[in-house]
Design a protein around this motif. Structure first.
Motif, short mmCIF file in Angstrom:
data_model
loop_
_atom_site.label_atom_id
_atom_site.label_comp_id
_atom_site.label_asym_id
_atom_site.label_seq_id
_atom_site.Cartn_x
_atom_site.Cartn_y
_atom_site.Cartn_z
N ILE A 151 25.06 37.00 37.99
CA ILE A 151 24.47 35.65 37.99
C ILE A 151 23.78 35.39 39.34
O ILE A 151 22.63 34.97 39.41
CB ILE A 151 25.54 34.57 37.74
CG1 ILE A 151 26.19 34.75 36.37
CG2 ILE A 151 24.94 33.16 37.87
CD1 ILE A 151 25.38 34.29 35.21
N ASP A 152 24.50 35.67 40.43
CA ASP A 152 23.94 35.50 41.77
C ASP A 152 22.63 36.25 41.94
O ASP A 152 21.71 35.78 42.60
CB ASP A 152 24.92 36.05 42.83
CG ASP A 152 25.84 34.96 43.37
OD1 ASP A 152 25.47 33.78 43.27
OD2 ASP A 152 26.91 35.30 43.89
N GLN A 153 22.58 37.45 41.40
CA GLN A 153 21.41 38.31 41.62
C GLN A 153 20.27 38.00 40.65
O GLN A 153 19.12 38.32 40.92
CB GLN A 153 21.80 39.79 41.48
CG GLN A 153 22.56 40.35 42.68
CD GLN A 153 24.00 39.89 42.71
OE1 GLN A 153 24.65 39.77 41.68
NE2 GLN A 153 24.52 39.59 43.90
N ILE B 162 26.55 26.79 37.64
CA ILE B 162 27.45 27.63 36.83
C ILE B 162 28.64 28.10 37.68
O ILE B 162 29.79 28.06 37.24
CB ILE B 162 26.68 28.84 36.25
CG1 ILE B 162 25.63 28.36 35.24
CG2 ILE B 162 27.64 29.82 35.59
CD1 ILE B 162 24.68 29.45 34.77
N LYS B 163 28.35 28.51 38.92
CA LYS B 163 29.43 29.00 39.79
C LYS B 163 30.48 27.92 40.04
O LYS B 163 31.68 28.18 39.96
CB LYS B 163 28.85 29.47 41.13
CG LYS B 163 28.14 30.81 41.04
CD LYS B 163 27.40 31.16 42.32
CE LYS B 163 28.35 31.67 43.39
NZ LYS B 163 27.59 32.14 44.58
N ARG B 164 30.02 26.68 40.31
CA ARG B 164 30.98 25.60 40.57
C ARG B 164 31.81 25.31 39.32
O ARG B 164 33.00 25.03 39.42
CB ARG B 164 30.26 24.34 41.02
CG ARG B 164 29.44 24.42 42.32
CD ARG B 164 30.23 24.85 43.54
NE ARG B 164 30.23 26.29 43.74
CZ ARG B 164 29.26 26.97 44.35
NH1 ARG B 164 28.23 26.34 44.85
NH2 ARG B 164 29.34 28.28 44.48
N LEU C 183 21.05 35.77 59.40
CA LEU C 183 20.63 34.60 58.62
C LEU C 183 21.72 34.15 57.66
O LEU C 183 21.82 32.99 57.29
CB LEU C 183 19.37 34.92 57.83
CG LEU C 183 18.05 34.80 58.58
CD1 LEU C 183 16.91 35.30 57.73
CD2 LEU C 183 17.81 33.36 58.98
N LYS C 184 22.52 35.12 57.19
CA LYS C 184 23.60 34.78 56.27
C LYS C 184 24.92 35.23 56.86
O LYS C 184 24.99 36.25 57.54
CB LYS C 184 23.37 35.48 54.91
CG LYS C 184 22.29 34.82 54.07
CD LYS C 184 22.32 35.34 52.64
CE LYS C 184 23.50 34.79 51.87
NZ LYS C 184 23.26 34.87 50.42
N LYS C 185 25.96 34.46 56.57
CA LYS C 185 27.27 34.80 57.13
C LYS C 185 27.94 35.92 56.35
O LYS C 185 28.85 36.57 56.84
CB LYS C 185 28.15 33.55 57.12
CG LYS C 185 27.75 32.52 58.16
CD LYS C 185 28.84 31.47 58.33
CE LYS C 185 28.32 30.25 59.07
NZ LYS C 185 27.43 29.41 58.25
#
Ligand code: CTP
Ligand code: MG
Length: 262
Positions: A202-204, A187-189, A257-259
Motif C-alpha cells: 500500500i505504501d509503495q 487506510i493505514k490509520r 530527509l526521512k527518519k
C-alpha cells in the motif's frame, strides 16, 4: 527503556529486510515482464513500454518526492480523529506537502521535461518512425503512441495543442499521486498502523495507483484526444513502482530527509 530500544532496532532490521526483499521481488517481476513481452511481441516493444511508462508516471514520482522535500506544518486532517478514535490521516500528511509538492516540484519539472522533448522531437521522431517502417515493433507499431507519450496529442495535431494535453495529464498525475498518498494514510490509520510505520505494498503503490486513475479520467471523456493507458503500461508500473519507491526512500533516508528508510 533499554529493552524497548532493542525491540525498536529489531523491528527496524526486519523492516529493512522486508523492503529489500520486496524491491528484489519487483525487480524479478520486471525481468519476467521483459521475457513475456519479448516472447509475445518483441524486445523493442518492451523498451517502448519502459519509456512510455516512465514518461507517464514521472509527474507522480516527482510530486511524491516533492511532498517529502517541502512538506511539514499544518496537518490536512486538522489533528482530528475519525469515528474509530484514531487520527483521520495523521501528522505526516500536511497541506504544504499536498498542495506544494505537486505544484512546485512535480508539475513544473515534468512540464519542463516535456518541453525539452518538444524541442528534441525532430531528433526523436525518426527513431520509432523507422522502427515502425522496418516492422521491429509488434505492439507499439503506430506513431500515435510515441507522439502521445513524448509530446502529447495525435500525429497531426499542432504542437501547442499537444502540449496542452500533456499539461493536463501532468497536473492530474501529480495531484492524483498526492491524493493517493492521503488515501494510503487513511487506510493505514484505519488498520491501526501508526505514522511512519510501514504498510507494505500500500505504501509503495497508493500514490501511483491513484495517479493512474486520475490521469485516465480525460481518456474516458475524450478518448479521441487522450489515449487510454493500456494494460501493459498499468501492469508494468505496478511492478516498477515499489522498487523505485524503496530506492527513493532509501536515498531520502541516507541524505537525512526521512527518519526511516521506507
Ligand atoms: N509529507 C507532507 N505532506 C504530505 C505528504 C508527505 O508533509 N501530504 C511529508 C511528511 O513530512 C511525511 C513525509 O513527507 O512524514 C514522508 O511521507 P510519507 O512516508 O508518505 O508519510 P509518513 O510520515 O510515513 O506517514 P504515513 O504513515 O501516514 O504514511
Ligand atoms: Mg510513509
Amino acid at each position: 527503556m533499554r529493552n524497548k530500544r532493542n525491540e525498536l532496532n529489531e523491528k527496524e532490521k526486519i523492516n529493512k529486510k522486508i523492503a529489500f526483499i520486496l524491491a528484489l521481488v519487483c525487480i524479478f517481476l520486471i525481468f519476467i515482464d521483459f521475457l513475456i513481452i519479448t516472447l509475445i511481441f518483441s524486445w523493442t516493444d518492451w523498451v517502448a513500454l519502459l519509456i512510455f511508462s516512465l514518461l507517464f508516471i514521472v509527474p507522480a514520482y516527482l510530486a511524491n518526492a516533492g511532498m517529502v522535500l517541502i512538506g511539514g506544518g499544518k496537518p490536512v486532517d486538522g489533528g482530528k480523529n475519525f469515528i474509530d478514535g484514531r487520527r483521520i490521516l495523521g501528522p505526516g500528511k500536511t497541506w504544504k506537502g499536498l498542495i506544494r509538492g505537486p505544484l512546485l516540484i512535480g508539475i513544473p519539472i515534468s512540464a519542463a521535461i516535456s518541453l525539452l522533448f518538444i524541442v528534441l522531437w525532430g531528433v526523436i521522431e525518426p527513431i520509432p518512425s523507422e522502427g515502425i517502417a522496418n516492422g521491429v515493433y509488434k505492439y507499439y507499431n503506430s506513431m500515435i503512441y510515441y507522439r502521445y507519450y513524448f509530446i502529447g496529442g495525435r500525429p497531426d495535431d499542432n504542437l501547442i495543442f499537444g502540449y496542452l494535453t500533456i499539461i493536463i495529464r501532468i497536473f492530474l498525475c501529480a495531484y492524483g499521486a498526492a491524493f493517493g498518498d492521503l488515501i494510503g494514510s487513511f487506510i493505514k490509520r484505519r488498520l491501526n498502523v501508526s505514522r511512519g510505520n510501514p504498510l507494505w505494498i500500500i505504501d509503495q503503490l497508493d500514490f501511483a495507483m491513484f495517479a493512474m486513475i486520475m490521469a485516465s479520467i480525460p481518456s474516458f471523456i475524450l478518448p479521441e484526444i487522450f489515449l487510454p493507458l493500456d494494460i501493459l503500461i498499468i501492469s508494468f508500473l505496478l511492478i516498477l513502482t515499489p522498487s523505485v519507491a524503496i530506492l527513493a526512500n532509501t536515498i531520502a533516508y541516507l541524505i537525512g530527509l526521512k527518519k526511516i528508510p521506507w
